[in-house]
Design a protein around this motif. Structure first.
Motif, PDB file in Angstrom:
ATOM      1  N   LYS A 129      -4.498   6.966   5.573  1.00 64.73           N
ATOM      2  CA  LYS A 129      -5.959   7.023   5.557  1.00 64.73           C
ATOM      3  C   LYS A 129      -6.557   6.037   6.561  1.00 64.73           C
ATOM      4  O   LYS A 129      -7.492   6.374   7.300  1.00 64.73           O
ATOM      5  CB  LYS A 129      -6.476   6.725   4.149  1.00 64.73           C
ATOM      6  CG  LYS A 129      -7.980   6.833   3.963  1.00 64.73           C
ATOM      7  CD  LYS A 129      -8.340   6.695   2.495  1.00 64.73           C
ATOM      8  CE  LYS A 129      -9.845   6.869   2.270  1.00 64.73           C
ATOM      9  NZ  LYS A 129     -10.599   5.694   2.744  1.00 64.73           N
ATOM     10  N   PRO A 136       0.825  -1.209   0.000  1.00 60.76           N
ATOM     11  CA  PRO A 136       0.000   0.000   0.000  1.00 60.76           C
ATOM     12  C   PRO A 136       0.857   1.256   0.000  1.00 60.76           C
ATOM     13  O   PRO A 136       1.992   1.266   0.487  1.00 60.76           O
ATOM     14  CB  PRO A 136      -0.793  -0.119   1.310  1.00 60.76           C
ATOM     15  CG  PRO A 136      -0.717  -1.560   1.693  1.00 60.76           C
ATOM     16  CD  PRO A 136       0.591  -2.052   1.177  1.00 60.76           C
ATOM     17  N   ALA A 148      -2.484   5.608   1.506  1.00 62.76           N
ATOM     18  CA  ALA A 148      -3.498   4.633   1.917  1.00 62.76           C
ATOM     19  C   ALA A 148      -3.295   4.209   3.368  1.00 62.76           C
ATOM     20  O   ALA A 148      -4.262   4.026   4.124  1.00 62.76           O
ATOM     21  CB  ALA A 148      -3.447   3.418   0.991  1.00 62.76           C
ATOM     22  N   TYR A 149      -2.049   4.046   3.754  1.00 66.48           N
ATOM     23  CA  TYR A 149      -1.707   3.710   5.142  1.00 66.48           C
ATOM     24  C   TYR A 149      -2.169   4.815   6.091  1.00 66.48           C
ATOM     25  O   TYR A 149      -2.812   4.550   7.126  1.00 66.48           O
ATOM     26  CB  TYR A 149      -0.198   3.506   5.210  1.00 66.48           C
ATOM     27  CG  TYR A 149       0.422   3.339   6.564  1.00 66.48           C
ATOM     28  CD1 TYR A 149       0.190   2.202   7.334  1.00 66.48           C
ATOM     29  CD2 TYR A 149       1.300   4.294   7.066  1.00 66.48           C
ATOM     30  CE1 TYR A 149       0.804   2.036   8.570  1.00 66.48           C
ATOM     31  CE2 TYR A 149       1.921   4.142   8.288  1.00 66.48           C
ATOM     32  CZ  TYR A 149       1.668   3.015   9.038  1.00 66.48           C
ATOM     33  OH  TYR A 149       2.282   2.855  10.258  1.00 66.48           O
TER      34      TYR A 149
END
Length: 421
Positions: A259, A252, A256-257
């Motif tokens: 988020k 990822p 994304a992490y």
């Protein structure tokens, strides 16, 4: 992304030819790119900021404790996550302010705790009741209360290699999830510690977000329980572990992490501490080696190089994959062949790759091992009485040797014969 590219068929680190470094420094050697270090840190820190998180990024020094690497991150505003007195001293020497240093690790000694308390670092992540009691004694003897987080073990399977997972109940790390409130109550009663947070780290080289989400939700539940118990939790240390591509993985993105972190923990009003290591330095480094012999065996061809398992331990230790590529691209008309890439150490485990397709190589040719900036030089040894590999840092069109290769006389000077000889 990294800054190792071919120009006119020759591999460069930024604007420096790898062959030039090989001539002047000798092989094998590690080479790091400043531009890649800076880019990886910036992308990661910006992702946390964009997610609205109040976060401190503490580089996990165990991935690469080189002074110049730590200093590069420190000048960008990073803190340091350390797991030994040696790493703590290295971080301080590199210019990391004590207020941005976190001391983790399952086996901190009395002397290490005394040193950390004396330096006034940001916090100590406590991993057991005996450590908690000892730390309280150490800090109380100095008349201070040391800020701590208790590392809790959420019993979450990170889905990574068994030797680098840390968050399951059978692992040695942290305090068992079901006993966390009890140990927090004990910590709250002690005179030498100030409970400020919860720490959690479930493993390394994670390539999926779901284990993070599961662990973060457990941390969230624990924070609610501890606050109900009257414990002021205001800091969350979430460790690191986000993976990098070694062999076609698609981990990822930092965005994304971040988020997931914001979705699960962003409304708790806590300062976040994150401790990336491999993510920041892995793709920023290569190991450069020279072919010594091409040996035709009974069933396969061996490419014997001058780097060995003591220089890059990961393949022997974890069966880890590293991309291997020539410093000079294939000559016209040459087709790849299958070879075993091996080192000179007297162990069958001294094998970097089996039946890897590479252009035909000759004695004296240079090879590079990719994604070697993390846990490469950091895990190296002098097995077979081989000198430690030098480390080189490149910036634009310049390079510097940031850890020299010791001479045999320097290695021997660390030893002595007893009087009876």
């Amino acid at each position: 992304m990294n800054h190792f590219d071919y120009h006119d068929g020759e591999l460069y680190a930024e604007q420096v030819a790898i062959s030039r470094i090989a001539r002047e420094v000798g092989t094998p050697f590690y080479c790091y790119s400043t531009a890649t270090l800076v880019r990886h840190y910036t992308v990661f820190a910006d992702a946390l900021k964009a997610a609205g998180l109040d976060a401190t990024v503490c580089f996990a020094c165990k991935a690469n404790p080189n002074l110049a690497v730590i200093r590069t991150f420190a000048e960008l505003g990073a803190g340091a996550d350390v797991v030994s007195e040696g790493e703590l001293r290295q971080a301080l020497a590199a210019g990391v302010p004590p207020g941005r240093i976190v001391f983790s690790g399952v086996g901190k000694t009395l002397h290490e705790l005394e040193f950390a308390v004396a330096k006034g670092i940001l916090q100590i992540n406590v991993e057991s009741e005996p450590e908690l009691l000892l730390l309280s004694q150490v800090a109380a003897a100095r008349g201070v209360r040391m800020p701590i987080a208790l590392r809790v073990n959420p019993d979450v399977d990170a889905g990574t290699h068994a030797k680098i997972t840390t968050g399951k109940k059978e692992n040695k790390f942290g305090i068992e999830w079901t006993r966390a409130r009890e140990v927090y109550a004990l910590a709250q009663s002690l005179p030498g510690v100030e409970v400020v947070g919860v720490a959690c780290h479930i493993g390394s080289q994670l390539t999926e977000l779901e284990p993070f989400r599961e662990a973060f939700l457990r941390v969230r539940d624990l924070v609610a329980l501890l606050r109900a118990d009257g414990i002021d939790i205001r800091r969350l240390d979430l460790g690191g572990g986000l993976g990098v591509p070694y062999d076609g993985e698609t981990p990822p993105s930092p965005a994304a992490y971040a988020k997931v972190m914001a979705e699960t923990l962003g409304d708790l009003g806590c300062r976040i501490v994150v401790e990336p290591g491999r993510l920041l330095v892995g793709n920023a480094g290569i190991l450069v080696s020279r072919v010594v012999y091409v040996k035709e065996g009974a069933t396969r061809t061996f490419l014997i190089v001058d780097a060995a398992m003591n220089d890059l331990m990961r393949p022997a230790l974890y069966d880890a994959h590293h991309a291997i590529f020539p410093v000079h691209q294939a000559r016209p008309g040459e087709e790849p062949v299958e070879v075993d890439v091996v080192g000179p150490v007297c162990e069958s485990g001294d094998t970097f790759a089996k039946q890897r397709r590479l252009p035909p190589m000759r004695s004296g040719d240079l090879l590079a091992f990719g994604t070697a900036g993390a846990y490469g030089a950091a895990m190296s040894s002098t097995y077979n009485t081989r000198p430690l590999v030098p480390e080189v840092l490149v910036k634009d069109e310049a390079y510097a040797v940031v850890r020299a290769r010791p001479s045999y006389d320097e290695m021997r000077a660390l030893e002595s014969l007893p009087d009876w000889f």
